[in-house]
Design an enzyme around this catalytic site. Structure first.
Site, PDB file in Angstrom:
ATOM      1  N   THR A  81     -34.017 -21.533 -32.470  1.00  0.00           N
ATOM      2  CA  THR A  81     -34.433 -22.856 -32.964  1.00  0.00           C
ATOM      3  C   THR A  81     -34.005 -23.079 -34.404  1.00  0.00           C
ATOM      4  O   THR A  81     -33.418 -24.116 -34.741  1.00  0.00           O
ATOM      5  CB  THR A  81     -35.965 -23.015 -32.814  1.00  0.00           C
ATOM      6  OG1 THR A  81     -36.256 -23.195 -31.430  1.00  0.00           O
ATOM      7  CG2 THR A  81     -36.474 -24.214 -33.596  1.00  0.00           C
ATOM      8  N   THR A 121     -38.363 -23.658 -46.897  1.00  0.00           N
ATOM      9  CA  THR A 121     -39.461 -22.874 -47.441  1.00  0.00           C
ATOM     10  C   THR A 121     -39.055 -22.128 -48.709  1.00  0.00           C
ATOM     11  O   THR A 121     -37.876 -21.812 -48.893  1.00  0.00           O
ATOM     12  CB  THR A 121     -39.913 -21.862 -46.369  1.00  0.00           C
ATOM     13  OG1 THR A 121     -40.811 -20.926 -46.943  1.00  0.00           O
ATOM     14  CG2 THR A 121     -38.736 -21.070 -45.807  1.00  0.00           C
ATOM     15  N   ASP A 122     -40.057 -21.785 -49.532  1.00  0.00           N
ATOM     16  CA  ASP A 122     -39.769 -20.958 -50.705  1.00  0.00           C
ATOM     17  C   ASP A 122     -39.464 -19.509 -50.313  1.00  0.00           C
ATOM     18  O   ASP A 122     -38.959 -18.733 -51.135  1.00  0.00           O
ATOM     19  CB  ASP A 122     -40.940 -20.995 -51.707  1.00  0.00           C
ATOM     20  CG  ASP A 122     -42.269 -20.504 -51.149  1.00  0.00           C
ATOM     21  OD1 ASP A 122     -42.341 -20.186 -49.939  1.00  0.00           O
ATOM     22  OD2 ASP A 122     -43.242 -20.430 -51.926  1.00  0.00           O
ATOM     23  N   GLU A 123     -39.764 -19.136 -49.058  1.00  0.00           N
ATOM     24  CA  GLU A 123     -39.558 -17.737 -48.656  1.00  0.00           C
ATOM     25  C   GLU A 123     -38.082 -17.342 -48.638  1.00  0.00           C
ATOM     26  O   GLU A 123     -37.764 -16.155 -48.608  1.00  0.00           O
ATOM     27  CB  GLU A 123     -40.201 -17.477 -47.291  1.00  0.00           C
ATOM     28  CG  GLU A 123     -41.692 -17.704 -47.308  1.00  0.00           C
ATOM     29  CD  GLU A 123     -42.438 -17.048 -46.151  1.00  0.00           C
ATOM     30  OE1 GLU A 123     -41.849 -16.222 -45.438  1.00  0.00           O
ATOM     31  OE2 GLU A 123     -43.624 -17.376 -45.983  1.00  0.00           O
ATOM     32  N   TYR A 126     -38.081 -14.587 -40.113  1.00  0.00           N
ATOM     33  CA  TYR A 126     -38.342 -16.019 -40.309  1.00  0.00           C
ATOM     34  C   TYR A 126     -37.578 -16.551 -41.518  1.00  0.00           C
ATOM     35  O   TYR A 126     -36.832 -17.540 -41.422  1.00  0.00           O
ATOM     36  CB  TYR A 126     -39.846 -16.269 -40.494  1.00  0.00           C
ATOM     37  CG  TYR A 126     -40.158 -17.627 -41.100  1.00  0.00           C
ATOM     38  CD1 TYR A 126     -39.951 -18.791 -40.380  1.00  0.00           C
ATOM     39  CD2 TYR A 126     -40.640 -17.741 -42.419  1.00  0.00           C
ATOM     40  CE1 TYR A 126     -40.216 -20.040 -40.935  1.00  0.00           C
ATOM     41  CE2 TYR A 126     -40.907 -18.982 -42.977  1.00  0.00           C
ATOM     42  CZ  TYR A 126     -40.694 -20.132 -42.237  1.00  0.00           C
ATOM     43  OH  TYR A 126     -40.939 -21.361 -42.795  1.00  0.00           O
ATOM     44  N   LYS A 162     -34.486 -19.316 -41.852  1.00  0.00           N
ATOM     45  CA  LYS A 162     -34.553 -20.544 -42.641  1.00  0.00           C
ATOM     46  C   LYS A 162     -33.440 -20.564 -43.701  1.00  0.00           C
ATOM     47  O   LYS A 162     -32.843 -21.613 -43.973  1.00  0.00           O
ATOM     48  CB  LYS A 162     -35.923 -20.683 -43.315  1.00  0.00           C
ATOM     49  CG  LYS A 162     -37.086 -20.926 -42.368  1.00  0.00           C
ATOM     50  CD  LYS A 162     -37.024 -22.235 -41.594  1.00  0.00           C
ATOM     51  CE  LYS A 162     -37.211 -23.468 -42.456  1.00  0.00           C
ATOM     52  NZ  LYS A 162     -37.343 -24.706 -41.630  1.00  0.00           N
ATOM     53  N   LEU A 184     -53.173 -17.997 -42.306  1.00  0.00           N
ATOM     54  CA  LEU A 184     -54.307 -17.403 -43.029  1.00  0.00           C
ATOM     55  C   LEU A 184     -55.543 -18.305 -43.090  1.00  0.00           C
ATOM     56  O   LEU A 184     -56.643 -17.897 -42.692  1.00  0.00           O
ATOM     57  CB  LEU A 184     -53.880 -17.014 -44.451  1.00  0.00           C
ATOM     58  CG  LEU A 184     -55.000 -16.413 -45.300  1.00  0.00           C
ATOM     59  CD1 LEU A 184     -55.357 -15.012 -44.841  1.00  0.00           C
ATOM     60  CD2 LEU A 184     -54.609 -16.389 -46.786  1.00  0.00           C
ATOM     61  N   PRO A 241     -45.403  -5.622 -42.098  1.00  0.00           N
ATOM     62  CA  PRO A 241     -44.179  -4.914 -42.498  1.00  0.00           C
ATOM     63  C   PRO A 241     -43.324  -5.791 -43.416  1.00  0.00           C
ATOM     64  O   PRO A 241     -43.107  -6.974 -43.133  1.00  0.00           O
ATOM     65  CB  PRO A 241     -43.447  -4.671 -41.169  1.00  0.00           C
ATOM     66  CG  PRO A 241     -44.487  -4.807 -40.115  1.00  0.00           C
ATOM     67  CD  PRO A 241     -45.507  -5.772 -40.633  1.00  0.00           C
ATOM     68  N   GLY A 242     -42.860  -5.230 -44.524  1.00  0.00           N
ATOM     69  CA  GLY A 242     -41.992  -5.977 -45.445  1.00  0.00           C
ATOM     70  C   GLY A 242     -42.699  -7.114 -46.156  1.00  0.00           C
ATOM     71  O   GLY A 242     -42.054  -8.061 -46.623  1.00  0.00           O
TER      72      GLY A 242
END
Ligand code: NAD
Ligand code: DAU
Length: 355
Positions: A100, A134-136, A159, A163, A199, A292-293
């Site tokens: 996706t 995203t900021d990730e 993820y 992105k 969360l 993880p990570g």
């Protein structure tokens, strides 16, 4: 009445954006959503029959379906939010994220490019392809510093890598083909209608269900929280006024450790819906194995969107969290339907003939 496409409009941020656009703009919205587990049209119940909200159950990976939609609705632009969005799921099964987030964005870009190429010069210049990211993609910060638009890409999870890949595709379609694109990179959102795997809604749901509140590791990872309606306002501004080829960071200047977030939620719940035995919800906190990570810290420098487009968040962390807790307490059916799976039957009953 001009039309725009919103992909992923049945998701958390997409549904907030559609609520804002219907209330405050004149756009007709074609909401393109595959309705994965995260898509929930109950979040848009009030717009099921609204003349400016058209729903199409479609997969952005399906090129023929995308071509048909462009031909049928002739949009002035696309705000692209459809994605697999949950980091933990990407760790357990990255395949859907590749399909996706990367292939789907590629397919949508190609369908948009085919449509845009045939427009006259004026419509071509006005067209926008807005990719919501995203900021990730920037990876993880140490104890200091902020992500700016020029921070290097260092994605760490499946993820965020997917992105980052889609951001790069969007950038390339602008530079190579001239497609007028904009990209926004936003920090953690919270608010109504967020799937209770993330969360904040997970903690609220578990707290009032007398279940443990699972904190990954020692709970000192930091996220920069933004109320979802503030993100929606920023998206509208960038879509309507952003400069093609540019990227804009969006964030709330609300850095909190996960423990601070959970303690804030517990304090609000202690006030608004005290536990039956009079103890604090904090007693339900437990430490569980770390992700993880797990990225240590995210924090956004939102100076550019503030300076160039005049955006600032309206909600503080305190006011946004109170609004959010109240919404979940006042809308128990929304969460109950998600948890039981009943939301899928609700969509069949109310949108069945339009899916
Ligand atoms: P979400 O998971 O709540 O919603 C995603 C939506 O996309 C769902 O309605 C789902 O059905 C739809 N979808 C998934 N695959 C699809 C496909 N192949 N075709 C059509 N529709 C499909 O996600 P969200 O939290 O609302 O995030 C929306 C976007 O914003 C994502 O692109 C995400 O990366 C980005 N983002 C999210 C946050 C956040 O904190 N939630 C922050 C920054 C950026
Ligand atoms: O930064 C933007 C990103 O924020 C978005 O791109 C993602 O789509 C969105 O899901 C969100 O990613 P996070 O991984 O930061 O969000 P999540 O709600 O999953 O986790 C927030 C923090 O809380 C993270 O440090 C992990 C921790 N956590 C999460 C869960 C679900 C826990 O400690 N316990 C939990 O049960």
């Amino acid at each position: 009445m001009q039309t725009i496409f919103v992909t992923g409009g049945a998701g958390f941020i997409g549904s907030a954006l559609i609520r804002l656009l219907i209330a405050e703009s004149d756009w007709r919205i074609v909401n393109i959503d595959k309705l994965t587990y995260a898509g929930n049209l109950e979040s848009l119940a009030e717009f099921a029959d609204h003349p400016r909200h058209v729903f199409s159950r479609s997969d952005i990976c399906d090129r023929a379906a995308m071509d048909d939609l462009f031909a049928a609705y002739q949009p002035a632009g696309v705000i692209h939010l459809a994605a697999e969005s949950h980091v933990d799921r990407s760790i357990h099964g990255p395949g859907d994220f590749i399909d996706t987030n990367i292939s789907g964005t590629y397919t949508l870009l190609e369908a948009a490019r085919a449509w845009w190429s045939a427009l006259d010069a004026e419509a071509k210049a006005a067209f926008r392809f807005h990719h919501v990211s995203t900021d990730e993609v920037f990876g993880s910060l140490g104890d200091t510093g902020l992500f700016v638009e020029t921070s290097p890409y260092q994605p760490n999870s499946p993820y965020s890598a997917s992105k980052a890949a889609s951001d790069h595709l969007v950038r390339a379609w602008h530079h190579t083909y001239g497609l007028p694109t904009v990209i926004t990179n936003c920090s953690n959102n919270y608010g109504p209608c967020q799937f209770p795997e993330k969360l904040i809604p997970l903690m609220i749901h578990n707290a009032v269900s007398d279940k443990p509140l699972p904190i990954y590791g020692n709970g000192d990872n930091v996220r920069d929280w933004l109320y979802v309606d503030d993100h929606a306002r920023a998206l509208r501004l960038v879509f309507e006024q952003g400069v093609p080829g540019e990227t804009y960071n969006i964030g709330g200047h609300n850095e909190k450790t996960n423990l601070e977030v959970v303690d804030t939620l517990c304090a609000l719940l202690d006030e608004l819906k005290p536990r039956h035995d009079g103890r604090s919800y904090r007693t339900q906190k437990i430490s569980v194995a770390d992700r993880p990570g797990h990225d240590k810290r995210y924090a956004i420098d939102a100076t550019k969107i503030q300076r160039e487009l005049g955006w600032t968040p309206q909600e503080s962390f305190e006011s946004g969290m109170r609004r959010t807790v109240l919404w979940y307490l006042e809308n128990p059916a929304w969460v109950a339907h998600v948890v039981s799976g009943e939301y899928r039957q609700w969509m069949d009953r109310n949108y069945g003939d339009r899916q």
